[in-house]
Design a protein around this motif. Sequence first.
Motif, PDB file in Angstrom:
ATOM      1  N   SER A 140      44.322  39.205  30.662  1.00 61.90           N
ATOM      2  CA  SER A 140      44.115  40.606  30.308  1.00 61.90           C
ATOM      3  C   SER A 140      42.674  40.797  29.873  1.00 61.90           C
ATOM      4  O   SER A 140      42.371  40.814  28.687  1.00 61.90           O
ATOM      5  N   ASP A 141      41.806  40.875  30.832  1.00 60.56           N
ATOM      6  CA  ASP A 141      40.387  41.006  30.514  1.00 60.56           C
ATOM      7  C   ASP A 141      39.696  41.593  31.742  1.00 60.56           C
ATOM      8  O   ASP A 141      39.842  41.061  32.835  1.00 60.56           O
ATOM      9  N   ASP A 142      38.959  42.683  31.559  1.00 55.45           N
ATOM     10  CA  ASP A 142      38.224  43.257  32.687  1.00 55.45           C
ATOM     11  C   ASP A 142      37.306  42.185  33.238  1.00 55.45           C
ATOM     12  O   ASP A 142      36.637  41.488  32.501  1.00 55.45           O
ATOM     13  N   GLY A 143      37.262  42.062  34.520  1.00 56.24           N
ATOM     14  CA  GLY A 143      36.390  41.053  35.102  1.00 56.24           C
ATOM     15  C   GLY A 143      37.087  39.738  35.347  1.00 56.24           C
ATOM     16  O   GLY A 143      36.533  38.862  35.983  1.00 56.24           O
ATOM     17  N   ALA A 144      38.303  39.575  34.824  1.00 52.91           N
ATOM     18  CA  ALA A 144      39.018  38.315  35.054  1.00 52.91           C
ATOM     19  C   ALA A 144      40.287  38.547  35.860  1.00 52.91           C
ATOM     20  O   ALA A 144      41.128  37.664  35.947  1.00 52.91           O
ATOM     21  N   TYR A 145      40.426  39.736  36.429  1.00 48.59           N
ATOM     22  CA  TYR A 145      41.648  39.986  37.192  1.00 48.59           C
ATOM     23  C   TYR A 145      41.643  39.256  38.528  1.00 48.59           C
ATOM     24  O   TYR A 145      42.647  39.256  39.239  1.00 48.59           O
ATOM     25  N   GLY A 146      40.504  38.671  38.847  1.00 51.40           N
ATOM     26  CA  GLY A 146      40.465  37.879  40.078  1.00 51.40           C
ATOM     27  C   GLY A 146      41.548  36.814  40.129  1.00 51.40           C
ATOM     28  O   GLY A 146      42.044  36.480  41.196  1.00 51.40           O
ATOM     29  N   TYR A 147      41.921  36.303  38.963  1.00 49.31           N
ATOM     30  CA  TYR A 147      42.976  35.289  38.937  1.00 49.31           C
ATOM     31  C   TYR A 147      44.257  35.791  39.597  1.00 49.31           C
ATOM     32  O   TYR A 147      45.024  35.002  40.139  1.00 49.31           O
ATOM     33  N   VAL A 148      44.533  37.091  39.485  1.00 51.79           N
ATOM     34  CA  VAL A 148      45.778  37.610  40.054  1.00 51.79           C
ATOM     35  C   VAL A 148      45.524  38.518  41.249  1.00 51.79           C
ATOM     36  O   VAL A 148      46.444  39.082  41.800  1.00 51.79           O
ATOM     37  N   GLN A 149      44.254  38.676  41.625  1.00 53.74           N
ATOM     38  CA  GLN A 149      43.952  39.537  42.764  1.00 53.74           C
ATOM     39  C   GLN A 149      43.475  38.747  43.972  1.00 53.74           C
ATOM     40  O   GLN A 149      43.533  39.226  45.095  1.00 53.74           O
ATOM     41  N   ASN A 150      43.006  37.536  43.729  1.00 54.18           N
ATOM     42  CA  ASN A 150      42.606  36.700  44.858  1.00 54.18           C
ATOM     43  C   ASN A 150      43.844  36.254  45.614  1.00 54.18           C
ATOM     44  O   ASN A 150      44.928  36.150  45.059  1.00 54.18           O
ATOM     45  N   THR A 151      43.652  35.944  46.882  1.00 51.87           N
ATOM     46  CA  THR A 151      44.793  35.490  47.674  1.00 51.87           C
ATOM     47  C   THR A 151      44.770  33.983  47.840  1.00 51.87           C
ATOM     48  O   THR A 151      45.409  33.447  48.730  1.00 51.87           O
ATOM     49  N   GLY A 152      44.037  33.307  47.018  1.00 48.39           N
ATOM     50  CA  GLY A 152      44.020  31.854  47.121  1.00 48.39           C
ATOM     51  C   GLY A 152      42.795  31.305  46.437  1.00 48.39           C
ATOM     52  O   GLY A 152      42.124  32.005  45.678  1.00 48.39           O
ATOM     53  N   TRP A 153      42.517  30.041  46.706  1.00 49.05           N
ATOM     54  CA  TRP A 153      41.386  29.386  46.077  1.00 49.05           C
ATOM     55  C   TRP A 153      40.450  28.873  47.151  1.00 49.05           C
ATOM     56  O   TRP A 153      40.891  28.420  48.210  1.00 49.05           O
ATOM     57  N   GLY A 154      39.168  28.919  46.866  1.00 46.17           N
ATOM     58  CA  GLY A 154      38.203  28.320  47.787  1.00 46.17           C
ATOM     59  C   GLY A 154      38.369  26.813  47.789  1.00 46.17           C
ATOM     60  O   GLY A 154      38.933  26.236  46.862  1.00 46.17           O
ATOM     61  N   TYR A 155      37.856  26.185  48.841  1.00 45.80           N
ATOM     62  CA  TYR A 155      37.966  24.721  48.900  1.00 45.80           C
ATOM     63  C   TYR A 155      37.208  24.059  47.746  1.00 45.80           C
ATOM     64  O   TYR A 155      37.507  22.945  47.361  1.00 45.80           O
ATOM     65  N   GLY A 156      36.223  24.770  47.229  1.00 42.30           N
ATOM     66  CA  GLY A 156      35.421  24.171  46.157  1.00 42.30           C
ATOM     67  C   GLY A 156      36.005  24.374  44.769  1.00 42.30           C
ATOM     68  O   GLY A 156      35.408  23.936  43.788  1.00 42.30           O
ATOM     69  N   ALA A 157      37.156  25.051  44.682  1.00 39.61           N
ATOM     70  CA  ALA A 157      37.718  25.343  43.368  1.00 39.61           C
ATOM     71  C   ALA A 157      37.980  24.056  42.593  1.00 39.61           C
ATOM     72  O   ALA A 157      38.370  23.047  43.186  1.00 39.61           O
ATOM     73  N   TRP A 158      37.789  24.118  41.322  1.00 38.70           N
ATOM     74  CA  TRP A 158      38.047  23.023  40.360  1.00 38.70           C
ATOM     75  C   TRP A 158      37.077  21.863  40.511  1.00 38.70           C
ATOM     76  O   TRP A 158      37.300  20.778  40.007  1.00 38.70           O
TER      77      TRP A 158
END
Lengths: 234, 644
Positions: free
Chosen positions: B82-100
Amino acid sequence: MKRNYRYILLFLACGAAAACSKDNYKAPAAILKGRLMYKGDSIGVERNQVPLQLYQYGFGKIGPINGTFSQEGAFSFSLFAGDYKLIIPNGQGPFLWNLDANGNPDSVDVVLKGSQTLDLEVTPYYLIKNTSISGGSGAVTANFSVTKVINDPATAKDIERVTLYVNKTQFVSGADNIAKTDLAGAGITDPSNISLNVTVPATYPAQSYVYARVGLKIAGVEDMIFSPVVKVTY
Amino acid sequence: MNVSKKYFYLFAMTLVLGVTGCTKDSDFLEIPPNSIIPTETMFSDPALVLSVLGDLYNRQLDFSNFDQGWGSFADFSESLISDDGAYGYVQNTGWGYGAWGVDWKAAYTYIRELNLFIERDSASTKLTDADKARFLAEGRFLRANYYFELTKRYGGVPLILHSETYDYKGDPTYLQHPRAKESDMYDFIISEAEAIKDQLPANQNDKSRASKAAALAMEARAALYAGSIAKYGATTPAVSLPGGEVGIPASKANDYYQKALTAAQSIINGDAGPYKLYKVLPDLSDNFAAIFLDKSSVNQESIFITDYKALSGRTHSFTTNNQPFSVTDEPDDAGRIDPSLNLVESFEMLDNTFAPIPTVDGGGNPIYYDHPQDIFAGRDARLRGTVMTPFDQADPYRYKGAVLDIWAGYLLADGSVVTSGNAADQVALPGTTTKVQVVGKDGPINGVRYHTQTGFYIRKFIDPTIGSGRRGRGSDVPWIHYRYAEVLLNAAEAAFELGDPGTAAGYINQVRQRAGFTTDLTPAEITFDRIVHERRVELAFEGHILYDMRRWRLATSVWDGTATNLSDLRSNIGTAGKRSTQPWGLWPYRYYNPASPNNGKWVFREVLPSKVTGTNRFTLGNYYTFIGDDVRAANPKIVKQPNQ
């Protein structure tokens, strides 16, 4: 206040003067585009899921120019003229890409002098053919046939399922849909005549049309094969 | 001034310069620096070595970690941010290969410094043998643990065990090392743990330094990971490389599971000190929450921690960022991590069965509850120890004297809802003229930051100390890298995979009894689903879920990119491969119908918060994190990850 305006004008003038130097390079203008093809049939995939990479050697560091296929199986790049090598990375796409002796993807040489169309010939595991999708009274029906293309037991794969997807917008896939119907591969009795039916839920705002297409999931392969998107009006 | 006086001054000045200028050149160049401690001085005094080691401890890596902030606890549909600018966590459709991924330059700089530490400590002549051996073992522990973190992310990486120096001759080829096999990485971690475990103290009271139990816990976890990658990797043959940099042959699985079990049992049997589950407070939920708060010697559960100290500058802001909105210590900082209903409903009923949170009865009609807490009755005590639920007031006061005011509005007889976007905006209910509050001060309100949007706040790690939510003070809750309950679960999983469900049940039941389960699971009830489930609820938000789902090769099923509906949400709870691509919420409503006996009671609705527009999709290429093109350009021997 009068003086303030003068400063602003001076500032703008400085900015304008500084911005006037010419760029070193023209923007890349050569368009390389093409589609995924198999013997004249285009192969549909899910948008932004199947990548392809272009490499250009001779500039020291090695890194690809990444692109992805659209849902019709098309790609395009804006490039500078030059010599490129194009690959589809291993394990991507519902098809086989040629490999070299070391098991790395074999590259397609692209000599780009101006805009160019380059269709990529690949061997899909299956083809979806004779698709007819129609709609009426809140439902969409698809009739299609499935042809197995790769029959070599070493590389052939089974059908995991076929799915009819429906969406409000023209993007139709497993991620973008409002309704779907699955049929497991084992439940297919006659591959030359498969029928799927899906009830379309109410949409807000109500619209008199939906987009639909059929997808085929191959066991052990991540990406699905799709038929062309059809706009169904009812 | 007369002339002679002037000459006198000039003469005096020359004299002064002459005298000071007379130091011999060789002496002048030998002045010991007073801002740099030379290596031999550093490694002559245990206090100085410890300060070097302290820096190395601070640079450890973990998936979730207070130093990396709340973002490292988010994602995977276990919570909504619940933070403006962090909704990407629930709006992205997946993770890039470079994630983590991690920055390889920083990673190998750290490894080089660890190697230098190990070499310099070994070369030291002035330290006592005991000090020297302990420091050496700690350096090797940190190095093995760091390689473990890299292996979790990348599979095999170049295994460099000596400091290397560039000769500036223009050819760096001799510094380019290929990736080791994934199995070699795990073999290295296991053999290092075996080699150093007896050099480290079996001392429970110095938990922020490596101990024997820490080495064994690392060994158990690493061997378990290797075993499951060997076993379950067979289900995703595409996720492997011909050179073995990714993927472990299935034939090695049993060997690794046996090593994991042996190492875990060594801790359980007390070889490394009297570790045990934390059972101190009478309320089991409060007790569970206190595991993460209690730093005293009473806590014999935590094994290896990163510690913090209030008002010392070494604090973190986890409490500031995630405290409930209505009781926040900082006016504009709260409530970021909102646990999802997906996680909440996975906490079992106390009769060992799985059930959705009962919002409707068998006929589909809403259930009216007298108190909002009643809907959570009869569940695993860890639920309330992990998550703050609406109006939780057992205690009697849950959080800093406040009962969380979480409700989404009034539900009217005709099914319509009276609500507002702000608790301060009062509305008159139909048939009345008095304006009343129509939404909870803590939310849930869609899209309003720092209020919950799922109906829950996180409780795990939240510091109840007064002032700990202030930015200026910060919280000093420790970060636990390894704890005894995880060791038990590791042992249970290893025993289960080795075909010994009886032993597995013995370990898993200890953890479950602490959570309030009175009926033990029988060996026949221990299934893979149970193992997966138990880790999810016991270790929620502790940085395990991604690597667990990766090593079991379940990630592509759980996060398959398919949107979920209500019946998906309510079904298959407790099943290992249950789809969880979107975080759901559970919103309480007050029923308003003066004519009805249910007036004033509570109704709940499952809600997909409006910010959730994406679906998590984990692709085969996400199983091993992308190695940057810059790294591979600098070292052509590094092979690419599969499916990328």
